[in-house]
Structures are given as structure tokens and as C-alpha cells.
Design a protein around this motif. Structure first.
Motif, PDB file in Angstrom:
ATOM      1  N   CYS A 146     -38.048  49.433  -5.940  1.00 30.56           N
ATOM      2  CA  CYS A 146     -37.745  50.854  -5.717  1.00 30.56           C
ATOM      3  C   CYS A 146     -38.916  51.556  -5.034  1.00 30.56           C
ATOM      4  N   LEU A 147     -40.135  51.227  -5.439  1.00 27.68           N
ATOM      5  CA  LEU A 147     -41.306  51.803  -4.781  1.00 27.68           C
ATOM      6  C   LEU A 147     -41.367  51.387  -3.316  1.00 27.68           C
ATOM      7  N   ILE A 148     -41.101  50.098  -3.046  1.00 25.84           N
ATOM      8  CA  ILE A 148     -41.076  49.611  -1.662  1.00 25.84           C
ATOM      9  C   ILE A 148     -39.987  50.328  -0.874  1.00 25.84           C
ATOM     10  N   ALA A 149     -38.825  50.536  -1.505  1.00 21.43           N
ATOM     11  CA  ALA A 149     -37.712  51.205  -0.825  1.00 21.43           C
ATOM     12  C   ALA A 149     -38.076  52.654  -0.491  1.00 21.43           C
ATOM     13  N   ALA A 150     -38.752  53.343  -1.425  1.00 19.17           N
ATOM     14  CA  ALA A 150     -39.177  54.713  -1.161  1.00 19.17           C
ATOM     15  C   ALA A 150     -40.177  54.773  -0.015  1.00 19.17           C
ATOM     16  N   VAL A 151     -41.116  53.820  -0.013  1.00 20.78           N
ATOM     17  CA  VAL A 151     -42.095  53.754   1.085  1.00 20.78           C
ATOM     18  C   VAL A 151     -41.391  53.494   2.419  1.00 20.78           C
ATOM     19  N   GLY A 152     -40.416  52.583   2.415  1.00 22.33           N
ATOM     20  CA  GLY A 152     -39.684  52.282   3.641  1.00 22.33           C
ATOM     21  C   GLY A 152     -38.895  53.472   4.156  1.00 22.33           C
ATOM     22  N   THR A 153     -38.318  54.251   3.230  1.00 22.50           N
ATOM     23  CA  THR A 153     -37.544  55.430   3.633  1.00 22.50           C
ATOM     24  C   THR A 153     -38.447  56.474   4.290  1.00 22.50           C
ATOM     25  N   ILE A 154     -39.627  56.676   3.703  1.00 20.32           N
ATOM     26  CA  ILE A 154     -40.588  57.612   4.300  1.00 20.32           C
ATOM     27  C   ILE A 154     -41.125  57.055   5.615  1.00 20.32           C
ATOM     28  N   GLN A 155     -41.343  55.736   5.645  1.00 21.60           N
ATOM     29  CA  GLN A 155     -41.938  55.116   6.828  1.00 21.60           C
ATOM     30  C   GLN A 155     -41.056  55.252   8.063  1.00 21.60           C
ATOM     31  N   ILE A 156     -39.750  55.050   7.916  1.00 22.48           N
ATOM     32  CA  ILE A 156     -38.885  55.095   9.089  1.00 22.48           C
ATOM     33  C   ILE A 156     -38.901  56.482   9.740  1.00 22.48           C
ATOM     34  N   ILE A 157     -39.087  57.530   8.918  1.00 18.88           N
ATOM     35  CA  ILE A 157     -39.189  58.885   9.456  1.00 18.88           C
ATOM     36  C   ILE A 157     -40.550  59.094  10.119  1.00 18.88           C
ATOM     37  N   ALA A 158     -41.612  58.681   9.421  1.00 16.76           N
ATOM     38  CA  ALA A 158     -42.966  58.917   9.925  1.00 16.76           C
ATOM     39  C   ALA A 158     -43.251  58.137  11.204  1.00 16.76           C
ATOM     40  N   VAL A 159     -42.830  56.871  11.234  1.00 15.22           N
ATOM     41  CA  VAL A 159     -43.110  56.043  12.414  1.00 15.22           C
ATOM     42  C   VAL A 159     -42.357  56.554  13.632  1.00 15.22           C
ATOM     43  N   ASN A 160     -41.104  56.896  13.463  1.00 18.57           N
ATOM     44  CA  ASN A 160     -40.325  57.377  14.606  1.00 18.57           C
ATOM     45  C   ASN A 160     -40.774  58.765  15.061  1.00 18.57           C
ATOM     46  N   ALA A 161     -41.397  59.522  14.154  1.00 16.35           N
ATOM     47  CA  ALA A 161     -41.880  60.847  14.530  1.00 16.35           C
ATOM     48  C   ALA A 161     -43.239  60.791  15.217  1.00 16.35           C
ATOM     49  N   THR A 162     -44.102  59.870  14.773  1.00 14.30           N
ATOM     50  CA  THR A 162     -45.478  59.839  15.288  1.00 14.30           C
ATOM     51  C   THR A 162     -45.774  58.671  16.209  1.00 14.30           C
ATOM     52  N   ARG A 163     -45.063  57.552  16.001  1.00 10.90           N
ATOM     53  CA  ARG A 163     -45.311  56.303  16.747  1.00 10.90           C
ATOM     54  C   ARG A 163     -46.730  55.781  16.537  1.00 10.90           C
ATOM     55  N   ALA A 190     -34.316  49.071  16.696  1.00 12.34           N
ATOM     56  CA  ALA A 190     -32.863  48.958  16.776  1.00 12.34           C
ATOM     57  C   ALA A 190     -32.404  49.613  18.072  1.00 12.34           C
ATOM     58  N   GLY A 191     -31.118  49.799  18.214  1.00  9.76           N
ATOM     59  CA  GLY A 191     -30.589  50.418  19.412  1.00  9.76           C
ATOM     60  C   GLY A 191     -31.115  51.827  19.607  1.00  9.76           C
ATOM     61  N   GLY A 192     -31.381  52.195  20.857  1.00 13.41           N
ATOM     62  CA  GLY A 192     -31.889  53.525  21.162  1.00 13.41           C
ATOM     63  C   GLY A 192     -33.361  53.695  20.903  1.00 13.41           C
ATOM     64  N   GLY A 193     -34.086  52.589  20.683  1.00 15.37           N
ATOM     65  CA  GLY A 193     -35.522  52.681  20.457  1.00 15.37           C
ATOM     66  C   GLY A 193     -35.917  53.129  19.069  1.00 15.37           C
ATOM     67  N   LEU A 194     -34.972  53.116  18.120  1.00 12.49           N
ATOM     68  CA  LEU A 194     -35.271  53.530  16.746  1.00 12.49           C
ATOM     69  C   LEU A 194     -36.055  52.431  16.038  1.00 12.49           C
ATOM     70  N   ALA A 195     -37.272  52.760  15.592  1.00 17.42           N
ATOM     71  CA  ALA A 195     -38.123  51.782  14.909  1.00 17.42           C
ATOM     72  C   ALA A 195     -37.594  51.514  13.510  1.00 17.42           C
ATOM     73  N   LYS A 196     -37.553  50.241  13.117  1.00 17.79           N
ATOM     74  CA  LYS A 196     -37.085  49.868  11.789  1.00 17.79           C
ATOM     75  C   LYS A 196     -38.223  49.971  10.776  1.00 17.79           C
ATOM     76  N   ALA A 197     -37.867  50.193   9.544  1.00 20.81           N
ATOM     77  CA  ALA A 197     -38.856  50.204   8.463  1.00 20.81           C
ATOM     78  C   ALA A 197     -39.042  48.793   7.926  1.00 20.81           C
ATOM     79  N   ASN A 198     -40.280  48.471   7.529  1.00 17.19           N
ATOM     80  CA  ASN A 198     -40.551  47.187   6.885  1.00 17.19           C
ATOM     81  C   ASN A 198     -41.174  47.356   5.509  1.00 17.19           C
ATOM     82  N   GLY A 199     -41.180  48.594   5.012  1.00 17.93           N
ATOM     83  CA  GLY A 199     -41.763  48.836   3.699  1.00 17.93           C
ATOM     84  C   GLY A 199     -43.266  48.922   3.698  1.00 17.93           C
ATOM     85  N   TYR A 200     -43.877  48.861   4.869  1.00 22.62           N
ATOM     86  CA  TYR A 200     -45.314  48.967   5.094  1.00 22.62           C
ATOM     87  C   TYR A 200     -46.103  47.787   4.527  1.00 22.62           C
TER      88      TYR A 200
END
Length: 422
Positions: A146-163, A190-200
């Protein structure tokens, strides 16, 4: 992570109303269970590199846990698994000296296989109260996932916003001296250049997908806490990887017994109809997932590399004669032969392909039997056993310490004995 049950000698036994007894682990024992899970999911990339082999904490601790259990008398040895293990290692050891040097077989690869699966013959001896130990291990894994999943959820937003590269994976912020060696694609899109999360903390998005899917299944069949299920589902979605989804479907749909095969087939047909109905909706979010189905016929794509290209390597083995077909081309030869194969696309090494190519059909059958016996003789639910067997066979798992350590950990307790009929 020095031992899972290193404090079992000091455990407290409390009587239950049903006449059985529950094993109540002490604080130290609980700490060691947690240390075992965290070391696999959060610090696995911290390692001292010996050549191209990253020496992390998992394998040494894996050996220490097994040694303690045997020395303390809390564990027993499964003779069928031990015999299968000896046969596999002996077959490969006698095969290596007679192979031509061009196959580039490796003793170190064989030693890694031996280190990974020798302990599958060891598990806790049957005793009252072991279900409490099993549940605590699963709860610890679910919480960490669950902790990894929470980190991954935050990561996909942060990475795609900041690169920012530093947000893509912990690998990029670790000092080079303790950065685990290996070739991994930490940043996938993924499609459209969306970076995937790996849980950091995990290496690839497929790992996040598999980790959260297994935890989702465990939580669903145990406590079904809504918040935990929501977190795990978010982490699974953030990975944008089909690995966990496919394995999750296998866990739910594969039959739990031979007599339930017709029901499983009917359920699978219903699931296919549901997927077709969802595909017909032409939803942009769903299309992001369904669009990946075209990868199976696209050389160079992830799905092609994982499921189609390995079959071409196995066909080479079948064309090399009866000896190569039965006994393989030697441990470690799969990737060493890729340069000669001159493939135009990336080739993955799923367990089934690697075992058949390196150990032949004989080795593949024996190693698979070791895993099957280990899984289905444990107290783990059949759905989770189906999930882990499918994941182990289909994905690159045979020499991945993270995979076989978690598999060994959650199957540590044996199946309860059935009372004999009068």
C-alpha cells in the motif's frame, strides 16, 4: 532482515475458544517480518556490485533465515522438493562440461539458481496456531505494498508534471558505489508520452503492477478493507502495465480444482465479453489500456518482447537436437546467445523460455514441479497460488531474488492437516 522468525523461541502462545492456540509473535519477531518485506520492496536496489552481479541484502538474509529455521528445529525439509532440486542441479552440472564453448554456459548462473531454490524444501513444521503467523506475514506485505502504491500514485503525477529524472527512480539519486548493477528501463512511457509509475523504489512499472496486484488479491480474500483496496487499485492503475492485470485475472479465473474447470471456462468467456463491451465504449482512458493489445504483433514493443520473441529463442533449442531439447544449452546461455541471434528487437527472458532454453524440457518440468509443490502444499489460498504460479511462469522471475523470496515467505506455513476419516 536477519530472520523472519528469529524470535519464535520467545513467542507467546495464547489459547483460543475453539481449543486451538494462536501463535502471538513478540515485538522482535514482528520487526523481523517487517524488515524482510521492506528489504525486498524498498531497499532492493542498494547493493555492492561484484562485476555485474548486485549483491543486495536479500540473498544473504534468505540463507540466514533458512539456516536459523533448520537449526532451531521449527522447520522441516520436504523430501520431494529436495530430490527434484538435486536432480535439476546434477543435470545442469553434468551438462556444462560437455557443452561447446560457443554456448557460453555459466557456473555462476547455476549457483544463483541453486541459492534461490534450495530453501524451497524448507518450511515451518506443522503446529497449532500457524495461521496467525501466515496472516501476519500477508498483512505486513499488504501494508508495505500500500505504501508503494501510494508512492506510485504520487509519482505518476509528479514525474509527468516536472519530468525530473530524480523523481523517476531511486536509482538516479543513489551513490554509484551502492547502486545495484543491471540493465533496466526505469522510465517507460505509455501512449501520448505519459510516463508510467514504478513506485520509485522498484525498478520498472511491471514490478509495481505485480506487487500491487498480489497485495490486492491477498487483501481481497482476507480483510477486504476498502481504503487498502483503493490504494492498491490506484497503484496498479498508475503503473499502466498489463503484467499485474493479467496475473490478477489468472488468480481470479484459473480453476481452484479439476472439477471447477468448466466453471472457470465459463467465467473466462464472460470476462472476455465484458472486455469487448468495454472496448466498444471507445473511452479515452480505457483505450490507453486496450491500445496495448496491438503490441503483441509489433516487433520491438513490450508485449512482443515479453511473450512472442522468447518463443523464437526456444525454437532454436528444438532445432539444435535432442540433447539440447531435453537438457538445454547450459545455465546463463539465454542472454549470452542474443548477440549471435542478432535480433532486431528487445527479447525478454520469461521463466518458461529461460528454463527451456538453458535447462531443457527436463529442467523446466523439474523446476516447475518444485514451485508447484511449494505453493500448493502451503496454507496460502489457491487463488494466490494460481497468481504466483502464473506470474512466475510468464514473467522474468526465475532468477529474480525479489520474486522467489516473497514466494518463499508467504508459503512458509504448511497447509493444515486434514483429519483422517473414522
Amino acid at each position: 532482515m536477519s530472520s523472519i522468525t528469529a524470535d519464535m523461541a520467545d513467542q507467546t502462545i495464547r489459547s483460543t475458544g475453539g481449543g486451538d492456540s494462536d501463535v502471538e509473535l513478540t515485538r522482535m519477531a514482528k520487526f523481523l517480518v517487517w524488515a524482510s518485506v521492506v528489504s525486498v520492496l524498498f531497499v532492493n536496489q542498494i547493493a555492492y556490485n561484484i562485476g555485474q552481479f548486485p549483491a543486495a541484502l536479500d540473498l544473504p538474509c534468505y540463507a540466514l533465515i533458512t539456516a536459523y529455521l533448520l537449526a532451531s528445529g521449527y522447520a522441516k525439509v520436504s523430501m520431494p522438493i529436495l530430490l527434484l532440486f538435486v536432480v535439476v542441479i546434477a543435470m545442469a552440472a553434468f551438462r556444462i562440461p560437455v557443452l561447446p564453448t560457443t554456448t557460453q554456459a555459466s557456473w555462476s548462473s547455476l549457483l544463483l539458481l541453486a541459492a534461490g531454490y534450495a530453501s524451497f524444501a524448507v518450511r515451518l513444521s506443522p503446529r497449532p496456531g500457524l495461521p496467525a503467523v501466515q496472516q501476519y506475514i500477508l498483512d505486513s506485505y499488504v501494508t508495505a505494498a500500500c505504501l508503494i502504491a501510494a508512492v506510485g500514485t504520487i509519482q505518476i503525477i509528479a514525474v509527468n508534471a516536472t519530468r525530473l529524472k530524480e523523481l523517476q527512480n531511486i536509482y538516479f539519486v543513489l551513490p554509484e558505489a551502492i547502486r545495484g548493477a543491471g540493465t533496466y528501463v526505469f522510465a517507460r512511457e505509455a501512449g501520448g508520452g505519459l510516463a508510467k509509475a514504478n513506485g520509485y523504489f522498484l525498478r520498472e512499472s511491471a514490478e509495481l503492477s505485480s506487487v500491487t496486484a498480489l497485495a490486492f488479491l491477498a487483501e481481497y480474500f482476507a480483510r477486504r478493507r476498502p481504503f487498502q483496496l483503493f490504494l492498491l487499485a490506484m497503484g496498479l492503475a498508475a503503473s499502466i502495465s498489463g503484467s499485474g492485470v493479467i496475473a490478477l485475472a489468472a488468480g481470479f479465473l484459473l480453476p481452484k480444482s479439476v472439477g471447477r474447470i468448466p466453471i472457470a471456462l465459463a467465467t473466462a468467456c464472460g470476462a472476455l465479453l465484458l472486455l469487448y463491451a468495454l472496448y466498444s465504449l471507445d473511452n479515452p482512458v480505457l483505450n490507453l489500456w486496450f491500445g496495448r493489445l496491438t503490441e503483441f504483433g509489433t516487433p520491438g514493443s513490450s508485449a512482443y518482447a515479453r511473450f512472442v520473441a522468447p518463443w523464437e529463442m526456444v525454437q532454436r533449442t528444438f532445432n539444435d537436437g535432442i540433447a539440447a531439447t531435453l537438457f538445454g544449452n547450459g545455465p546463463g546461455s539465454f542472454f549470452r546467445m542474443l548477440a549471435e541471434f542478432r535480433s532486431r528487437y528487445e527479447i525478454s527472458d520469461p521463466t518458461w523460455a529461460k528454463l527451456i532454453y538453458e535447462y531443457g524440457l527436463g529442467g523446466f518440468v523439474f523446476v516447475t514441479l518444485i514451485v508447484i509443490i511449494r505453493l500448493y502444499s502451503s496454507s496460502l489460498r489457491v487463488e494466490l497460488c494460481n497468481f504466483m504460479l502464473f506470474s512466475w511462469l510468464v514473467f522474468p522471475s526465475v532468477l529474480k531474488a525479489t520474486t522467489f523470496l516473497i514466494m518463499w515467505l508467504v508459503t512458509l506455513t504448511p497447509a493444515p492437516r486434514r483429519a483422517s476419516p473414522p
